[in-house]
Design an enzyme around this catalytic site. Structure first.
Site, short mmCIF file in Angstrom:
data_model
loop_
_atom_site.label_atom_id
_atom_site.label_comp_id
_atom_site.label_asym_id
_atom_site.label_seq_id
_atom_site.Cartn_x
_atom_site.Cartn_y
_atom_site.Cartn_z
N ASP A 49 7.39 0.12 16.50
CA ASP A 49 8.40 0.41 17.51
C ASP A 49 8.01 -0.12 18.89
OD1 ASP A 49 9.47 3.67 16.27
OD2 ASP A 49 9.67 1.64 15.50
N TYR B 45 8.62 -3.79 19.22
CA TYR B 45 10.05 -4.01 19.25
C TYR B 45 10.61 -3.69 20.65
CZ TYR B 45 14.99 -3.54 18.14
OH TYR B 45 16.34 -3.67 18.13
N LEU C 71 6.65 15.29 -10.45
CA LEU C 71 6.64 15.61 -11.88
C LEU C 71 5.58 14.81 -12.60
CD1 LEU C 71 10.48 15.40 -12.53
CD2 LEU C 71 9.11 17.47 -12.69
N GLU D 84 17.68 16.95 -18.39
CA GLU D 84 18.64 16.39 -17.43
C GLU D 84 18.18 15.00 -17.00
OE1 GLU D 84 18.35 19.74 -14.74
OE2 GLU D 84 16.83 18.73 -13.54
N LYS E 250 16.84 11.87 -14.95
CA LYS E 250 15.98 11.71 -13.78
C LYS E 250 16.62 10.65 -12.89
CE LYS E 250 11.18 11.23 -12.40
NZ LYS E 250 11.29 10.23 -11.35
N ASP F 78 17.22 8.06 -9.99
CA ASP F 78 16.35 7.17 -9.25
C ASP F 78 16.85 7.02 -7.82
OD1 ASP F 78 14.24 5.55 -8.83
OD2 ASP F 78 14.98 3.85 -10.00
N TYR G 280 18.88 19.76 -8.25
CA TYR G 280 18.18 20.05 -9.51
C TYR G 280 17.10 21.13 -9.41
CZ TYR G 280 15.28 16.35 -7.43
OH TYR G 280 14.55 15.59 -6.58
N LYS H 226 12.85 20.72 -18.48
CA LYS H 226 12.39 21.89 -17.73
C LYS H 226 12.49 23.11 -18.64
CE LYS H 226 14.02 20.00 -13.38
NZ LYS H 226 15.07 19.96 -12.37
N LYS I 277 9.85 9.19 -19.30
CA LYS I 277 10.31 7.97 -18.65
C LYS I 277 10.89 6.98 -19.65
CE LYS I 277 9.67 7.29 -14.68
NZ LYS I 277 8.54 7.14 -13.75
N CYS J 109 -19.75 -11.06 -3.82
CA CYS J 109 -18.52 -10.57 -3.20
C CYS J 109 -17.85 -11.74 -2.47
CB CYS J 109 -18.83 -9.45 -2.22
SG CYS J 109 -17.44 -9.01 -1.17
N CYS K 211 -18.14 -11.01 1.53
CA CYS K 211 -19.36 -10.92 2.33
C CYS K 211 -20.55 -11.59 1.67
CB CYS K 211 -19.70 -9.46 2.64
SG CYS K 211 -20.36 -8.56 1.23
N CYS L 213 -19.01 -4.85 -5.01
CA CYS L 213 -19.77 -5.52 -3.96
C CYS L 213 -20.87 -4.56 -3.52
CB CYS L 213 -18.82 -5.82 -2.80
SG CYS L 213 -19.64 -6.03 -1.23
N CYS M 137 -20.29 -4.96 4.38
CA CYS M 137 -19.19 -5.81 3.91
C CYS M 137 -17.97 -5.58 4.81
CB CYS M 137 -18.83 -5.52 2.46
SG CYS M 137 -17.39 -6.45 1.89
#
Ligand code: IVH
Length: 691
Positions: free
Chosen positions: A41, A44, A91, A124, A126, A128, A235, A298, A322, A416, A419, A434, A440
């Site tokens: 912000d 900006y 969940l 029920e 899910k 999105d 829900y 549930k 899912k 690494c 480094c 590393c 590093c």
């Protein structure tokens, strides 16, 4: 303002005006339409101020098209933070029929129910979208808040009031205080229309309805939100003045009756019903007007929900089943190594960019070298990749039949890449690290980024790029340096306000957000330290066990002796096994860390852990040991109940034990308790004490 501005002639001023306007327009689009700001912000505000000053000097530049003439687009300082009366949870997930059945077994085991006894579930969709809590007081909508980190979200009331399906008042029979939790989403039709409009206006479109919904709700100008087609489904409940139902189904019916939109649902008792419903929803998914990414189960009976309680951040009485991840085929252009804050070297596949489930993917994690060997992943390979929800995209498998012979095998690095320190593989582990530790630079920068991140110090306006640039120029080398920035600022070659992209206002804002965080909760502080294996949930447990940073530090010093009580107490904390314990102890044994800790303590007020649980319970702060066979509840339920009342549950009886609860056939622990003179209770006496 740039002093050189006054040396501009009109031609120069015009060119500068054009450049500034373009930058502001781009930032506006990123901020308002993509919910993905490209600058903080402060930066900006500086651009806008420079533009305004330029126009004051050259009024002919202030045309109708200038960003200064546009109303309602200047971002203000953002949204007010609000603490949730009851935390907003997430969940657990399951991905297969087998895992659903394991979920049910866990529920039964916890409650001590016989195997295969049916448990009634509400299934029920899910949704999105983004979760939101609506608070009604005296039946009026008084507050709408985002989930945030679960404990604290943002006040989006003004915007939510523009969502027409959300009632602003509830009927007379609704309770005095009611918090409804649910999901704000954008309908598919609304999403398509919005993107069409944005495209016509030459603006960037949203990748998916969820981003569009989030972007719309996070508008600082609610007249913009009002133009977006947003919906809401309730829900769950938050704080309440009185119970409104005895089942999940009852809650849904009441909410629906009071005008809160509800999705369809199904009551299931058997695995067959559960799986039939899942398959059916998977089929109906493309025809729904909202996006869903799974089914939530549930436990219907609220009394059982209450007994089951929570583990970490999710309820034991619910889980999300899912839908399968979305997949696509693309090429691995390169395999790079990323260095994390704990030194872990993670191989990352740079992909030929491809759209998967509406999102452009150009990187995928390869986890570690074993994973690369197991899947035989080579640079140049065509691969199947997948992404599910917000998780980092993964390579599923290689299409070996597409190989041309020019693919290159991956060889683990010996050093690494950042480094040059030796990169060694942990004994018995899959991760290569590393060994540069404190030296590093990449680890140090990653630790700083973690320190200021959202769940840690949450310092607004201190994004990854700023950390990197302050690090590069030596302004901050360790977390404590953040809190001395303001004091040291005037002694820098160039104070922050004179750095590229900065100005007086953004400098002031930065110091303000740093100062706002000088008072920090212990659990956030512990998490911010970035100790290996100590995530947010474990940090909370450590905070609640030890209460203050000094007690924790002292305990970790005693715990270096693995035969000490301090070590045993550490191991009795949920989630802390010998490996995490050893990382913790090692952290507090390292001089450099102790040095930074001492410095931090001088700049900060670290608040002792606030118990979310009831502090008025008769067993608050007591250490209890369960032994023998309990008949009225399972061991797990007894432990969870005791912990929710603020007791510590231990496995061994010692001088520090306050109560031993002896079930049937209690043996050596009961004997030890009477030897030590520890109070022993029967199961019934215990229940009388706590219920
Ligand atoms: S219940 C204690 N039900 O999924 C109850 N959540 O992955 C917690 N979500 O944060 C949530 N649809 O934003 C619940 N029918 C549903 C849901 C749902 C979508 C979201 C919610 C939650 C996230 C967890």
């Amino acid at each position: 303002m740039n002093a050189s501005l006054f040396d501009f002639d009109l031609e120069d001023a015009k060119a500068r005006h054009k450049a500034l306007s373009e930058q502001i327009r781009k930032a506006d689009i990123a901020y308002y339409n993509e919910d993905a700001p490209v600058m903080d912000d402060g930066a900006y505000d500086n651009l806008r101020r420079d533009l305004e000053e330029l126009e004051t000097r050259y009024p002919e530049l202030a045309t109708k098209e200038s960003p200064t003439q546009k109303v309602g687009s200047a971002p203000s300082k953002g949204f007010k933070k609000v603490k949730h009366a009851i935390p907003m949870l997430s969940l657990s997930n399951v991905f297969s029929e087998e895992e659903v059945s394991e979920f049910l077994d866990r529920v039964r085991r916890f409650l001590g129910m016989p195997e295969n006894e049916p448990i009634e579930l509400v299934a029920e969709p899910k949704i999105d979208g983004l979760s939101c809590s609506l608070r009604y007081e005296s039946r009026n909508l008084v507050l709408a808040a985002t989930r945030g980190d679960g404990a604290e979200g943002e006040d989006i009331t003004a915007n939510v009031k523009t969502i027409s399906c959300i009632p602003q008042t509830l009927p007379k029979d609704a309770p005095d205080l009611l918090e409804v939790r649910g999901e704000i989403y954008m309908s598919r039709a609304g999403f398509a229309a919005l993107n069409k409009r944005l495209e016509e206006e030459g603006k960037k479109t949203f990748a998916n309805p969820r981003n569009a919904a989030a972007g719309s709700v996070r508008q600082l100008d609610s007249t913009i939100t009002a133009k977006r087609e947003l919906g809401f489904f309730g829900y769950a409940l938050g704080e309440l003045s009185e119970a409104i139902a005895t089942t999940q189904e009852g809650i849904r019916r009441k909410l629906a009756k009071w005008g809160i939109p509800e999705t369809p649902y199904k009551l299931c008792k058997t695995m067959t019903e559960i799986i039939e419903n899942y398959e059916q929803m998977l089929q109906e998914r493309p025809d729904l007007d909202y996006e869903i990414d799974g089914i939530v189960y549930k436990v219907n009976d609220l009394e059982l929900q209450e007994r089951l309680g929570f583990i970490s951040r999710s309820p034991r009485w619910a889980t999300a089943h899912k839908f399968p991840a979305e997949q696509a085929i693309t090429r691995i252009n390169a395999i790079d190594i990323q260095v994390g804050r704990t030194g872990a070297l993670t191989p990352v596949a740079r992909l030929e960019p491809i759209t998967v489930g509406g999102v452009v993917v150009s990187n995928a994690t390869l986890h570690n070298e074993d994973e690369i060997a197991r899947k035989d992943i080579r640079q140049g390979d065509m691969v199947v990749i997948q992404r599910a929800g917000d998780v980092i995209p993964q390579v599923v498998r290689v299409l070996k039949e597409k190989r041309t012979g020019s693919e290159k095998e991956f060889t683990p690095l010996e050093a690494c890449p950042e480094c040059g320190a030796h990169a060694v593989r942990e004994e018995g582990g899959a991760v290569r690290r590393c060994t540069g530790g404190m030296t590093c630079p990449k680890q140090a920068v990653e630790r700083l980024k973690h320190f200021v991140s959202r769940l840690a110090f949450d310092i607004d306006g201190m994004g990854d790029k700023i950390i990197q640039s302050f690090w590069d120029d030596g302004l901050i080398k360790n977390p404590a340096d953040i809190f001395t920035l303001e004091k040291r600022n005037e002694s820098f070659d160039k104070p922050i306000r004179e750095r590229e992209g900065w100005g007086e206002l953004s400098e002031k804002n930065l110091f303000e957000s740093i100062n706002n965080r000088r008072n920090i909760a212990l659990n956030r502080f512990i998490y911010a330290l970035g100790i290996r294996q100590i995530g947010e949930a474990t940090a909370k447990r450590l905070a609640s066990t030890y209460g203050t940073i000094d007690v924790l530090q002292e305990a970790m010093s005693f715990a270096q002796d693995v035969s000490s009580d301090a070590y045993n107490e550490l191991l009795s904390i949920d989630d802390i096994g010998p490996a995490a314990a050893s990382d913790l102890i090692a952290f507090f044994a390292e001089d450099h860390n102790l040095d930074v800790l001492e410095q931090l303590k001088t700049h900060l007020t670290i608040q002792p852990y606030e118990q979310l649980e009831r502090t008025d319970s008769p067993v608050f702060g007591k250490t209890v040991v369960f032994t023998g066979t309990l008949v009225k509840m399972t061991r797990a339920e007894a432990k969870a109940k005791a912990e929710s009342l603020g007791a510590k549950v231990s496995g061994t009886v010692s001088q520090k034990t306050d109560y031993v609860i002896a079930g049937e056939k209690a043996g050596s622990k009961l004997k030890k308790a009477s030897e030590l003179g520890v109070t022993t209770l029967t199961e019934d006496e215990w229940l009388e004490l706590v219920l």
